[in-house]
Write an enzyme that holds these catalytic residues in place. Structure first.
Site, PDB file in Angstrom:
ATOM      1  CD  GLU A 135       0.383  -0.793   3.137  1.00 35.72           C
ATOM      2  OE1 GLU A 135       0.180  -1.946   2.736  1.00 35.72           O
ATOM      3  OE2 GLU A 135       1.242  -0.503   3.978  1.00 35.72           O
ATOM      4  CG  ASP A 151      13.096  28.037 -30.092  1.00 38.28           C
ATOM      5  OD1 ASP A 151      12.546  27.573 -31.084  1.00 38.28           O
ATOM      6  OD2 ASP A 151      12.496  28.624 -29.169  1.00 38.28           O
ATOM      7  CG  ASP A 200      11.513  32.141 -27.332  1.00 37.94           C
ATOM      8  OD1 ASP A 200      10.689  32.026 -28.260  1.00 37.94           O
ATOM      9  OD2 ASP A 200      12.710  32.407 -27.513  1.00 37.94           O
ATOM     10  CG  ASP A 252       7.300  29.599 -29.789  1.00 36.51           C
ATOM     11  OD1 ASP A 252       7.056  29.585 -31.005  1.00 36.51           O
ATOM     12  OD2 ASP A 252       8.346  30.046 -29.302  1.00 36.51           O
ATOM     13  CG  ASN A 267       5.824  -6.766  -0.045  1.00 39.68           C
ATOM     14  OD1 ASN A 267       6.541  -6.522   0.914  1.00 39.68           O
ATOM     15  ND2 ASN A 267       5.031  -5.866  -0.588  1.00 39.68           N
ATOM     16  CG  ASN A 284       5.869  -3.862   5.845  1.00 37.39           C
ATOM     17  OD1 ASN A 284       6.224  -3.949   4.679  1.00 37.39           O
ATOM     18  ND2 ASN A 284       4.874  -3.101   6.247  1.00 37.39           N
TER      19      ASN A 284
HETATM   20  P1  ATP Z   1      14.823  31.010 -32.715  1.00 39.48           P
HETATM   21  O1  ATP Z   1      13.498  30.500 -33.117  1.00 39.48           O
HETATM   22  O2  ATP Z   1      15.952  30.089 -32.893  1.00 39.48           O
HETATM   23  O3  ATP Z   1      14.833  31.699 -31.403  1.00 39.48           O
HETATM   24  P2  ATP Z   1      15.113  33.524 -33.915  1.00 39.48           P
HETATM   25  O4  ATP Z   1      15.196  34.119 -32.602  1.00 39.48           O
HETATM   26  O5  ATP Z   1      16.137  33.883 -34.915  1.00 39.48           O
HETATM   27  O6  ATP Z   1      15.133  32.005 -33.883  1.00 39.48           O
HETATM   28  P3  ATP Z   1      12.867  35.066 -34.418  1.00 39.48           P
HETATM   29  O7  ATP Z   1      13.096  35.756 -33.153  1.00 39.48           O
HETATM   30  O8  ATP Z   1      11.519  34.635 -34.802  1.00 39.48           O
HETATM   31  O9  ATP Z   1      13.713  33.779 -34.508  1.00 39.48           O
HETATM   32  O10 ATP Z   1      13.480  35.992 -35.536  1.00 39.48           O
HETATM   33  C1  ATP Z   1      13.282  35.742 -36.904  1.00 39.48           C
HETATM   34  C2  ATP Z   1      14.042  36.769 -37.722  1.00 39.48           C
HETATM   35  O11 ATP Z   1      13.508  38.060 -37.465  1.00 39.48           O
HETATM   36  C3  ATP Z   1      15.509  36.856 -37.354  1.00 39.48           C
HETATM   37  O12 ATP Z   1      16.287  36.008 -38.148  1.00 39.48           O
HETATM   38  C4  ATP Z   1      15.833  38.304 -37.633  1.00 39.48           C
HETATM   39  O13 ATP Z   1      16.211  38.471 -38.978  1.00 39.48           O
HETATM   40  C5  ATP Z   1      14.527  39.020 -37.401  1.00 39.48           C
HETATM   41  N1  ATP Z   1      14.508  39.652 -36.070  1.00 39.48           N
HETATM   42  C6  ATP Z   1      14.761  39.092 -34.891  1.00 39.48           C
HETATM   43  N2  ATP Z   1      14.637  39.952 -33.892  1.00 39.48           N
HETATM   44  C7  ATP Z   1      14.279  41.124 -34.440  1.00 39.48           C
HETATM   45  C8  ATP Z   1      13.969  42.422 -33.927  1.00 39.48           C
HETATM   46  N3  ATP Z   1      14.019  42.701 -32.636  1.00 39.48           N
HETATM   47  N4  ATP Z   1      13.636  43.393 -34.805  1.00 39.48           N
HETATM   48  C9  ATP Z   1      13.571  43.114 -36.114  1.00 39.48           C
HETATM   49  N5  ATP Z   1      13.844  41.938 -36.642  1.00 39.48           N
HETATM   50  C10 ATP Z   1      14.195  40.941 -35.850  1.00 39.48           C
END
Ligand code: ATP
Length: 892
Positions: free
Chosen positions: A284, A326, A634, A638, A700, A728
């Site tokens: 138990e 990611d 993140d 997602d 047991n 036990n």
């Molecule tokens: P992961 O999914 O591995 O975290 P990641 O962070 O590159 O990838 P996203 O954050 O979606 O993915 O970014 C996608 C694209 O957008 C990047 O490759 C970049 O070119 C552009 N990007 C990322 N951050 C910015 C930002 N703050 N301002 C403008 N463009 C951005």
């Protein structure tokens, strides 16, 4: 107070706060004294006494108590008191274990408690949401959970999902203007945000108007359901198994009792012995020990930076066959530095590392000033302007506050001699369209000192190029011809193939009154300025972790929003992308159904330029192929993929509240290597649970069989009731718990993932339980018979021998349980807890045998030295006989 009807300034005045500076710490303390913490009142928990009494509700324990009472009435006082004492000690142990499990679950809740960003003493700081008081100024962005009721001060494309309060699942757009409603419902209050609701888009700032029970959520708090603690699949299976085992144990016990009575044993003695046997043999305690085993494992995981949010995940972790990770921040360090910039067909190098704003621009080997090239100057300026990152001084060095990609652009701008403060004096930001990983861009509408208005956009180059009509070339605006487009694309490939993450910058002049309302209006007909390429070094420990996963039969898949070529370059460095593996991009995924993806997904190890929506497709395709998928995430988008994955993993540092809440595991350090450690721990926890199931059940079986065989052979009882209960309590409790703390076997990460439907007794466990249990029973009986036949007059002495043999046989057997292979394959002293548990169990046994005061209670007699040879030999036999046969079969 009707805050929605008040102007922002009046709200601030009413709450005695300052929008620029926030509250001071001393004022917060004062206010907290009045309003308390920002918490919802929790339902009452059952008291410790009730929990303790709960330990006695087990049916067989009640029968035992009744039997004890009867034996007490019949004058067997010592027996009655001793049995009672053991039952109470047993209950205390059960209670302590339950408390422990409860406490560690509470600690988990604390760890995943939400944080908010509040303005305190003039600086933005992360604080636990619980510490908010009315008057606090807070900022939030997409993916955050709102920490208290707020009146909004700023709202950039802000949308909030309020279904927790209103039941309406579509997000509501928010604004800051004063509202006049005669009798508004919560859904009408568009300039307010409420505790517990989720920001699905944009960002904003607000003043806390209500906290704790004094919020809209507080008013319905009593309706909130208690959080249910999920049972793991194993716990569920054990519960079912438990019923079978109980029936079997009861059946055998009844058989023992009947046989005893038929042989003319005293009815009452047989009854008490039978009930004791039932109490001892019925496992138990198994579910409680499994919970403790799970929670001990969970605590070990916390030490390795992995927080388990849902207990079943601990088990599923051990079954994981694919990890979809990611790239940015998980496989890489997310410490970005711009090292190359490109504009109008020219490339410059940028020196310096990290976020230290010291470095130079180079044209080949020659140091140049960025201001000498107008387009380059503009590239750096707009990269810095369309940007939220800041460098803040902490303990005399600069640290980044904000997104690392933006941090890199900021630092590159500083290396070009620019400063954010002076840019903010030159340009007024009229409006913002925040970054989202589906658009892969962000934009701002700005106005310069001359009144000239612009849209400034930055984002993924391959996306931005298609939104552009013209390009700055030789410092002049030119049409973006097909040829120029090829030039830009070549430049993107050139930077990406050096594993650089690329960001493009573009702009668009606006007329004085051009109205820009939507992102579509802003992000079209742009003028392309150029590219900034930044390194993001892989985390050093990841390569080894990927290798270990592969040895453990777990495939690592990179999923990234980044450019295909950048992703490939890094995946190769990390050993994720192998020779024949495929790389798929978001566009290809768009055209594919889950069924189509399923057919090729086994060969794909990198998914690049994907949007969060694609992640769901990937999880589903893998699951349809029978995989157990761990998926990281993140951002707010997602969450669906994380929920669908078998193990949803959220980032502790960069993760949003939404993803954390959807996840079953949180990585405190965002590190891929932590996933590997968690999987290893997950496998170990399961193995440890198997170890103590094996130990307890074999014990047991041994206990029941020694009694059964004795009755079948027409012998007297080899053990009396109190001895059975004692065995036990002492041999089962401590060593079993110590097995829960056992280290993993050396090859735990060299085995294939366990099949999720694998039964408790698979991989030979059932056979081990029965064979060991059988031999323990036989060995104990043999020792008993030898001594009993020597002197049938002295039954108590023979019983003491049987008692000692049974205890020792179990304590030797416990070391065998540590390995799937053989007792000799592990160092027996490795698990200190187990060594101590065994030593204390032996010591307690000796006390019971040799302390004169205890002898009448336990019906024991002191054992003479030579008989110990018999006891040791017999008790070692079951374990070593089988270990020997294991070696013999290996040699063949
Ligand atoms: P992961 O999914 O591995 O975290 P990641 O962070 O590159 O990838 P996203 O954050 O979606 O993915 O970014 C996608 C694209 O957008 C990047 O490759 C970049 O070119 C552009 N990007 C990322 N951050 C910015 C930002 N703050 N301002 C403008 N463009 C951005």
């Amino acid at each position: 107070m009707k805050f929605h009807e008040m102007r922002e300034k009046d709200v601030a005045d009413a709450l005695q706060t300052n929008v620029e500076e926030g509250l001071s710490s001393s004022f917060v303390k004062e206010r907290r004294k009045q309003v308390g913490y920002n918490e919802l009142a929790e339902g009452k928990k059952p008291s410790a006494i009730l929990l303790f009494l709960g330990q006695f509700k087990d049916f067989m324990v009640l029968v035992l108590l009744a039997a004890t009472l009867v034996s007490g009435l019949l004058g067997e006082y010592i027996d009655a008191i001793a049995i009672m004492a053991i039952v109470i000690v047993n209950a205390i142990m059960g209670f302590v274990q339950e408390q422990r499990a409860e406490k560690s679950l509470d600690a988990l809740k604390q760890l995943s408690a939400p944080q908010v960003t509040a303005l305190r003493d003039g600086t933005w700081t992360r604080i636990p949401s619980k510490e908010l008081v009315p008057g606090d100024i807070v900022k939030f962005q997409s993916g955050d959970r709102i920490g208290a009721d707020l009146r909004l001060l700023e709202s950039n494309n802000l949308e909030i999902e309020e279904s927790a309060l209103t039941g309406e699942s579509l997000p509501v757009s928010k604004m800051t203007e004063v509202l006049q409603h005669a009798s508004p419902t919560l859904g009408d209050l568009e300039n307010m945000a409420f505790m517990g609701t989720m920001v699905t888009r944009g960002n904003g700032i607000g003043i806390v108007t209500g906290t704790g029970m004094n919020t809209a959520m507080g008013q319905i708090a009593h309706l909130l359901q208690e959080v249910q603690i999920l049972q793991t699949p194993l716990q569920h299976r054990l519960e079912q198994l438990g019923k079978i085992l109980i029936t079997a144990a009861l059946g055998l016990t009844i058989l023992v009792v009947l046989l005893g009575i038929l042989q003319g044993q005293e009815l009452f003695t047989m009854f008490v012995a039978g009930v004791s046997l039932a109490v001892a043999a019925i496992p138990e305690g198994l579910p409680a020990i499994v919970t403790v085993g799970l929670s001990l494992g969970v605590q070990r995981m916390i030490r390795k930076n992995a927080i388990v949010r849902k207990l079943p995940a601990v088990e599923t972790l051990g079954c994981a066959s694919v990890i979809c990770s990611d790239k940015t921040g998980t496989l890489t360090q997310n410490k970005m530095t711009v090292t190359k910039v490109w504009s109008g067909g020219k490339t410059w190098g940028v020196t310096g590392t990290g976020y230290d704003p010291v470095g130079q621009f180079e044209d080949g080997d020659v140091i140049v000033s960025p201001s000498s090239n107008k387009a380059l100057q503009q590239l750096m300026t707009f990269g810095m302007l369309c940007n939220h990152a800041a460098l803040v001084e902490r303990e005399d060095h600069l640290v980044l506050d904000g997104d690392p990609t933006e941090g890199a652009l900021l630092v590159a701008g500083m290396k070009a001699g620019l400063s954010k403060e002076s840019l903010l004096k030159q340009f007024i930001i009229e409006r913002e369209f925040p970054f989202d990983s589906t658009r892969k861009m962000m934009s701002m509408v700005v106005r310069d000192a001359n009144g000239q208005r612009f849209v400034v956009t930055k984002g993924a180059p391959d996306v931005l190029i298609n939104k552009s009509e013209s390009i700055l070339w030789d410092n002049k605006k030119a049409r973006l011809s097909a040829e120029k487009k090829v030039d830009v694309q070549n430049a993107i490939v050139e930077l990406a193939s050096q594993a650089l993450r690329t960001i493009a910058i573009a702009f668009k002049p606006l007329g004085p009154s051009t109205l820009i309302v939507t992102e579509e209006e802003a992000e079209k007909e742009l003028v392309f300025i150029g590219l900034q390429g930044m390194i993001d070094p892989p985390r050093p420990e990841v390569k080894q972790a990927v290798k270990e996963c592969s040895q453990a039969g777990i495939k690592t898949v990179m999923i990234t929003g980044d450019h295909v070529i950048t992703a490939k370059a890094i995946a190769k460095q990390l050993g994720i992308l192998k020779e024949k593996d495929l790389v798929l991009d978001g566009e290809a995924l768009n055209d594919m159904s889950v069924e189509e993806l399923k057919d090729i997904v086994e060969d794909v190890s990198v998914f690049a330029r994907v949007s969060p929506e694609h992640k769901l497709k990937i999880v589903k395709a893998l699951q349809q192929n029978g995989h157990i998928v761990a998926m990281t995430g993140d951002g707010v988008n997602d969450a669906p993929a994380i929920k669908t994955a078998d193990i949803g993993i959220a980032m502790g540092i960069t993760g949003t509240d939404v993803t954390k809440e959807a996840s079953s595991l949180i990585l405190l350090d965002d590190n891929f290597a932590t996933i590997k450690s968690a999987i290893k721990e997950g496998r170990n926890i399961y193995e440890n649970i198997r170890k103590f199931i094996r130990y307890l059940l074999a014990s047991n079986v041994g206990e029941i069989l020694v009694m059964l065989f004795a009755m079948l052979l027409g012998l007297p009882l080899p053990l009396v009731a109190i001895q059975i209960l004692w065995v036990n309590l002492v041999t089962d409790g401590l060593p079993a718990m110590a097995l829960g703390m056992d280290q993993p076997e050396g090859d735990v990460m060299k085995r294939k993932p366990r099949h999720p439907k694998e039964g408790v007794f698979s991989r030979g466990l059932g056979w081990k339980v029965i064979s060991r249990g059988f031999l323990i029973g036989i060995a104990t009986l043999a020792a008993f018979m030898v001594v009993y036949n020597r002197n049938p007059e002295d039954l108590a002495y023979a019983q003491t021998i049987a008692f000692a043999t049974l205890v020792l046989a179990q304590l030797i057997h416990v070391f065998d349980c540590r390995s799937e292979h053989s007792i000799f394959s592990r160092n027996p002293f490795e698990n200190k807890y187990l060594v101590w548990a065994v030593i204390s169990s032996i010591a307690l046994m000796l006390v019971v045998i040799y302390v004169p005061a205890l002898q009448p209670i336990f019906h024991t007699l002191p054992i003479i030295a030579t008989d110990w040879l018999l006891i040791i030999g017999m008790s070692a036999l079951p374990t070593f006989l089988l270990a020997g046969s294991f070696f013999a079969s290996k040699k063949k």
